[in-house]
Design a protein around this motif. Structure first.
Motif, mmCIF file in Angstrom:
data_model
loop_
_atom_site.group_PDB
_atom_site.id
_atom_site.type_symbol
_atom_site.label_atom_id
_atom_site.label_comp_id
_atom_site.label_asym_id
_atom_site.label_seq_id
_atom_site.Cartn_x
_atom_site.Cartn_y
_atom_site.Cartn_z
ATOM 1 N N GLY A 83 1.141 -1.107 -0.155
ATOM 2 C CA GLY A 83 -0.021 -0.496 -0.194
ATOM 3 C C GLY A 83 0.538 1.069 0.128
ATOM 4 N N VAL A 84 -0.100 2.816 -0.378
ATOM 5 C CA VAL A 84 0.990 3.831 0.090
ATOM 6 C C VAL A 84 -0.238 4.352 0.864
ATOM 7 N N ASN A 127 10.626 19.101 -9.104
ATOM 8 C CA ASN A 127 11.069 19.546 -10.122
ATOM 9 C C ASN A 127 12.492 19.831 -10.766
ATOM 10 N N GLN A 128 12.686 21.072 -11.828
ATOM 11 C CA GLN A 128 13.982 21.293 -12.079
ATOM 12 C C GLN A 128 13.836 22.646 -11.187
ATOM 13 N N ASN A 129 13.539 23.295 -10.791
ATOM 14 C CA ASN A 129 13.114 24.444 -9.669
ATOM 15 C C ASN A 129 13.217 24.281 -8.566
ATOM 16 N N GLY A 130 13.434 22.570 -7.812
ATOM 17 C CA GLY A 130 13.521 22.486 -6.233
ATOM 18 C C GLY A 130 12.344 22.650 -6.098
ATOM 19 N N GLU A 131 11.096 22.262 -6.264
ATOM 20 C CA GLU A 131 9.969 21.762 -6.349
ATOM 21 C C GLU A 131 9.188 21.251 -5.298
ATOM 22 N N ALA A 132 8.876 21.019 -4.734
ATOM 23 C CA ALA A 132 8.169 19.435 -4.325
ATOM 24 C C ALA A 132 7.224 19.147 -5.277
ATOM 25 N N VAL A 133 6.709 18.266 -6.626
ATOM 26 C CA VAL A 133 5.541 18.088 -6.967
ATOM 27 C C VAL A 133 4.940 17.100 -6.135
ATOM 28 N N TYR A 134 5.327 15.927 -5.891
ATOM 29 C CA TYR A 134 4.413 14.795 -5.462
ATOM 30 C C TYR A 134 4.943 13.940 -4.799
ATOM 31 N N THR A 135 4.311 13.160 -3.345
ATOM 32 C CA THR A 135 4.992 12.725 -2.026
ATOM 33 C C THR A 135 4.630 11.628 -2.274
ATOM 34 N N PHE A 136 4.997 10.410 -1.623
ATOM 35 C CA PHE A 136 4.251 8.963 -1.541
ATOM 36 C C PHE A 136 4.991 8.399 -0.341
ATOM 37 N N ASN A 137 5.059 7.667 0.476
ATOM 38 C CA ASN A 137 5.123 6.510 0.981
ATOM 39 C C ASN A 137 4.553 5.750 1.085
ATOM 40 N N PRO A 138 4.846 4.958 0.537
ATOM 41 C CA PRO A 138 4.733 3.206 0.247
ATOM 42 C C PRO A 138 5.148 2.398 1.399
ATOM 43 N N ILE A 139 4.216 0.843 1.057
ATOM 44 C CA ILE A 139 5.029 -0.058 2.497
ATOM 45 C C ILE A 139 5.618 -1.067 1.735
ATOM 46 N N GLY A 140 6.868 -1.020 1.336
ATOM 47 C CA GLY A 140 7.827 -1.681 0.791
ATOM 48 C C GLY A 140 8.071 -3.477 1.673
ATOM 49 N N ILE A 141 8.137 -4.355 0.930
ATOM 50 C CA ILE A 141 8.452 -5.259 2.203
ATOM 51 C C ILE A 141 9.558 -5.991 1.321
ATOM 52 N N VAL A 142 10.149 -6.260 2.199
ATOM 53 C CA VAL A 142 11.893 -6.210 1.912
ATOM 54 C C VAL A 142 12.284 -8.105 2.097
ATOM 55 N N PRO A 143 13.175 -9.025 1.436
ATOM 56 C CA PRO A 143 13.240 -9.813 1.829
ATOM 57 C C PRO A 143 14.309 -9.852 3.121
ATOM 58 N N ARG A 144 14.314 -10.838 4.017
ATOM 59 C CA ARG A 144 15.511 -10.587 4.646
ATOM 60 C C ARG A 144 16.683 -11.517 4.618
ATOM 61 N N ARG A 145 17.580 -11.117 4.858
ATOM 62 C CA ARG A 145 19.286 -12.355 5.114
ATOM 63 C C ARG A 145 19.216 -13.395 4.889
ATOM 64 N N PRO A 146 19.301 -14.376 4.132
ATOM 65 C CA PRO A 146 18.822 -15.942 4.796
ATOM 66 C C PRO A 146 19.482 -16.587 5.767
ATOM 67 N N ALA A 147 18.691 -17.448 7.073
ATOM 68 C CA ALA A 147 19.594 -17.608 7.832
ATOM 69 C C ALA A 147 21.203 -18.791 7.732
#
Length: 147
Positions: A83-84, A127-147
């Motif tokens: 999700g986001v 953008n090229q002027n340093g203006e924030a045009v869009y923001t989002f905060n995803p819920i990322g699923i990342v694998p853990r190092r194998p045991a």
């Protein structure tokens, strides 16, 4: 080098390459996915709150996703998500704008029952002027190092 969830640290930052958005791309995306006059017609767009032709917010989101992929924040692993949160469009993206993406790891939650973790990265597109045009905060699923 990031390969696993375990390699991430809160506060890590990422910055993407740049992408210039053409009028043709804006029109092509809008005609297929968001066919509203302010994304398709210069004259009609002048008479809206946008004040001129602007990319669809979903086009901006798609560009941001592509830029996020280029940073490889989770190493060789795909960017799976559950999700986001905090999705916001702040400034219209215009033909000729050059965008880049910056991200910061804000939260890391290892799973207690699966070999994964949740990584929260706050992404902001500028953008090229340093203006924030869009923001989002995803819920990322990342694998853990194998045991």
């Amino acid at each position: 080098m990031i390969e696993w969830f375990d390699d991430l640290k809160v506060g890590m930052r990422f910055k993407s390459e740049s992408k210039t958005v053409s009028k043709e791309e804006i029109l092509r995306f809008a005609s297929e996915f968001d066919p509203q006059p302010f994304h398709l017609d210069d004259e009609a767009a002048k008479h809206t709150v946008l004040g001129g032709l602007a990319a669809s917010g979903w086009h901006t989101a798609a560009i941001a996703m592509r830029l996020a992929l280029s940073t490889k924040p989770f190493g060789p692993h795909p960017l799976f998500g559950a999700g986001v949160d905090g999705l916001r469009w702040m400034v219209p993206v215009r033909p000729g704008d050059t965008l880049h993406l910056e991200g910061e790891v804000t939260e890391l939650i290892p799973s207690k029952s699966k070999p994964i973790g949740v990584a929260r990265v706050k992404w902001t597109t500028f953008n090229q002027n340093g203006e924030a045009v869009y923001t989002f905060n995803p819920i990322g699923i990342v694998p853990r190092r194998p045991a």
